[in-house]
Design a protein around this motif. Structure first.
Motif, PDB file in Angstrom:
ATOM      1  N   ASP A   1      29.324  36.043  47.203  1.00 19.18           N
ATOM      2  CA  ASP A   1      29.959  36.213  45.898  1.00 19.18           C
ATOM      3  C   ASP A   1      31.451  36.500  46.033  1.00 19.18           C
ATOM      4  OD1 ASP A   1      27.643  35.727  44.568  1.00 19.18           O
ATOM      5  OD2 ASP A   1      27.088  37.851  44.343  1.00 19.18           O
ATOM      6  N   THR A   2      31.841  37.143  47.154  1.00 16.78           N
ATOM      7  CA  THR A   2      33.240  37.520  47.309  1.00 16.78           C
ATOM      8  C   THR A   2      34.030  36.500  48.128  1.00 16.78           C
ATOM      9  OG1 THR A   2      32.640  38.836  49.261  1.00 16.78           O
ATOM     10  CG2 THR A   2      32.679  39.974  47.126  1.00 16.78           C
TER      11      THR A   2
ATOM     12  N   SER B   1      36.270  33.543  48.896  1.00 15.91           N
ATOM     13  CA  SER B   1      37.284  32.817  48.135  1.00 15.91           C
ATOM     14  C   SER B   1      36.979  31.322  48.162  1.00 15.91           C
ATOM     15  CB  SER B   1      38.665  33.081  48.727  1.00 15.91           C
ATOM     16  OG  SER B   1      38.986  34.455  48.636  1.00 15.91           O
TER      17      SER B   1
ATOM     18  N   GLU C   1      38.085  26.431  37.144  1.00 17.34           N
ATOM     19  CA  GLU C   1      38.034  27.632  36.302  1.00 17.34           C
ATOM     20  C   GLU C   1      36.642  28.243  36.298  1.00 17.34           C
ATOM     21  OE1 GLU C   1      40.232  29.308  34.569  1.00 17.34           O
ATOM     22  OE2 GLU C   1      42.018  28.058  34.425  1.00 17.34           O
ATOM     23  N   GLU C   2      35.631  27.382  36.197  1.00 11.49           N
ATOM     24  CA  GLU C   2      34.244  27.868  36.123  1.00 11.49           C
ATOM     25  C   GLU C   2      33.821  28.615  37.376  1.00 11.49           C
ATOM     26  OE1 GLU C   2      31.976  24.388  35.300  1.00 11.49           O
ATOM     27  OE2 GLU C   2      32.714  24.176  33.237  1.00 11.49           O
TER      28      GLU C   2
ATOM     29  N   ASN D   1      35.878  30.161  39.407  1.00 10.49           N
ATOM     30  CA  ASN D   1      36.902  31.166  39.715  1.00 10.49           C
ATOM     31  C   ASN D   1      37.607  30.878  41.041  1.00 10.49           C
ATOM     32  OD1 ASN D   1      36.420  32.794  37.383  1.00 10.49           O
ATOM     33  ND2 ASN D   1      34.567  33.567  38.381  1.00 10.49           N
TER      34      ASN D   1
ATOM     35  N   GLU E   1      40.381  30.343  43.827  1.00 12.24           N
ATOM     36  CA  GLU E   1      41.645  31.029  44.103  1.00 12.24           C
ATOM     37  C   GLU E   1      42.817  30.059  44.072  1.00 12.24           C
ATOM     38  OE1 GLU E   1      42.327  34.279  44.760  1.00 12.24           O
ATOM     39  OE2 GLU E   1      40.259  34.800  44.293  1.00 12.24           O
TER      40      GLU E   1
ATOM     41  N   ARG F   1      46.550  28.153  35.157  1.00 12.68           N
ATOM     42  CA  ARG F   1      46.457  29.577  35.497  1.00 12.68           C
ATOM     43  C   ARG F   1      46.233  29.751  36.994  1.00 12.68           C
ATOM     44  NH1 ARG F   1      42.638  32.984  36.782  1.00 12.68           N
ATOM     45  NH2 ARG F   1      41.019  31.381  36.562  1.00 12.68           N
ATOM     46  N   ILE F   2      45.480  28.812  37.563  1.00 12.77           N
ATOM     47  CA  ILE F   2      45.202  28.840  38.999  1.00 12.77           C
ATOM     48  C   ILE F   2      46.348  28.141  39.730  1.00 12.77           C
ATOM     49  CG2 ILE F   2      43.567  28.118  40.798  1.00 12.77           C
ATOM     50  CD1 ILE F   2      41.423  27.973  38.617  1.00 12.77           C
TER      51      ILE F   2
END
Length: 468
Positions: free
Chosen positions: A25-26, A28, A55-56, A58, A60, A87-88
């Protein structure tokens, strides 16, 4: 109290699974968007989907993996804007070529990385034949690529007692990639559009590092341990991209107009109407699903076609209905290509609007010309590719070809009786048989004696002889 070995082993496994899940989950993610073809409507659709997926999950970073010789400026500008407003953070890895539209896309990215031997530049706008487009197009491209370079701002460099402020990406260098008239001493010579090698780009601020792989790019952006997720286009994405290309849109408009024209020439539900309906569905469906074509835009198009048909079949001449129909038809087709919100064009670049309008007008004109040409070929040509599907046989009267039944023409000169009133048409009986007839002189009442005087236009003509 001792814990049984089986329970201890089970707990250990559960903890390991939970730890692995938490670790996943963490992790990148770097989202890779490959662009290995000419920039067109399909590329733009892939880009939109790619950014949505990034975006979906997340991500980096978004890494545009680029190798292109260029393409259509309208779609390159859309991708450029998407990158600048993302944004990314977006990075570009030029695998071989970033020419023309590819250079514009690359300059929009936060960082540019190039493989050894790759190139960037040569962003002059050209037409379909490869010749430079008129200066008004070059002017727009110069301003666009200059603004893209300026969007990255300036760096402040302190050297001893001196403070130097310089562009991160010099706008004049970007402009020299479009205009051969721009001269930058030691970089760009007059009469040559600027193109950088990887080394030259690095020396002049248009490449942040020369790398050989995506793993090296990840190291450069500080995400060496990140997982790479690549965009994979669906079949629908490719079909939608194909159907929304300006060239195919023009062909579909041509088929819509041509089909309607041929159907009006030969009324009835036939093949031309089927072609027109199928072309209209293929034209509007992907635009509607993509959110470009709204219900009211499609309705405007339908009303326009209805007014044109009304002018042709109901109202003689060519007036308000016909002109209004043409205007509404062009409006509906054009607005469906432009991302406006009920006539709000604030977010639409003028070039996109005029490109859509030009596509529609040229396609309509081409459709009318082609329809008239093919109509003449089908009707009058006895040679050529349409000769086999056109009827050229002449059925002349003197050879016995007639369009009505002439079997009762032998009754001329005979007498009979009116079995109904003839006012002026009715029924008479001659030689015991009933026939439709028409009185040539006034009305004839039932029971009067009549004589067949001529047979014309498929009808027996009689006159009164006397009353019984």
């Amino acid at each position: 109290m001792k814990i049984p070995k089986l329970i201890l082993t089970t707990l250990t496994l559960i903890c390991a699974v939970v730890t692995m899940a938490a670790s996943d989950d963490t992790t990148s993610v770097v989202y890779r968007l490959p662009i290995f073809s000419n920039i067109n409507s399909t590329t733009w659709i892939h880009t939109q989907r790619g950014f949505e997926e990034a975006e979906e999950i997340n991500a980096e970073a978004i890494l545009v993996h680029l190798n292109t010789y260029g393409g259509e400026v309208v779609f390159a500008d859309s991708i450029r804007t998407k990158i600048l407003n993302s944004r990314i953070p977006v990075y570009v890895f030029i695998d071989n070529n970033a020419a023309s539209a590819g250079a514009l896309i690359s300059i929009a990215a936060k960082k540019i990385y190039m493989r050894p031997g790759s190139n960037i530049g040569a962003a002059t706008v050209v037409n379909a034949t490869g010749e430079a487009a008129p200066d008004k197009y070059q002017s727009y491209m110069r301003a666009t690529i200059r603004a893209t370079a300026e969007a990255h701002g300036m760096d402040t460099i302190v050297s001893g007692n001196d403070t130097i402020v310089k562009w991160k990406r010099d706008p004049r260098i970007a402009e020299a990639m479009v205009d051969e008239r721009v001269i930058i001493p030691g970089i760009s010579e007059e009469g040559q559009v600027l193109t950088f090698t990887a080394k030259e780009a690095f020396e002049n601020g248009y490449c942040d590092a020369i790398v050989s792989s995506i793993d090296e790019v990840k190291e450069q952006i500080g995400l060496s341990d990140a997982k790479v997720v690549s965009f994979k286009p669906s079949f629908y994405d490719n079909v939608k991209g194909f159907l929304t290309s300006p060239v195919l849109s023009g062909i579909l408009i041509l088929l819509i107009i041509g089909g309607i024209y041929f159907e009006m020439q030969s009324p009835g539900i036939g093949f031309p109407l089927v072609v027109a309906i199928c072309a209209a569905v293929l034209y509007f469906a992907p635009l509607y699903l993509d959110g470009l074509a709204e219900n009211w835009e499609i309705l405007i198009f339908i009303i326009g076609i209805a007014l044109i048909a009304l002018e042709i079949f109901v109202i003689p001449g060519f007036g308000v209905a016909g002109i209004s129909g043409i205007i509404l038809t062009i409006t509906g087709l054009t607005l469906s290509l432009v991302d406006n919100v009920i006539f709000d064009f604030s977010g639409v670049h003028p070039e996109k609007f005029f490109t859509a309008l030009l596509t529609v007008i040229l396609s309509l004109a081409g459709g009318v010309i082609l329809a008239i040409y093919l109509s003449n070929k089908l009707v009058g040509s006895k040679t050529g590719p349409f000769a086999r599907i056109a009827l050229h046989t002449s059925q002349e009267i003197d050879k016995g070809y007639v369009g009505v039944d002439t079997s009762i023409s032998h009754l001329v000169g005979r007498t009979g009786e009116a079995v109904t009133d003839l006012r002026p048409a009715g029924t008479v009986m001659i030689d015991g048989e009933l026939y439709d007839a028409r009185a040539t002189e006034g009305f004839i009442e039932k029971g009067e004696i009549v004589k067949a005087i001529k047979y014309q236009y498929g009808q027996l003509n009689v006159r009164r002889v006397s009353k019984q």
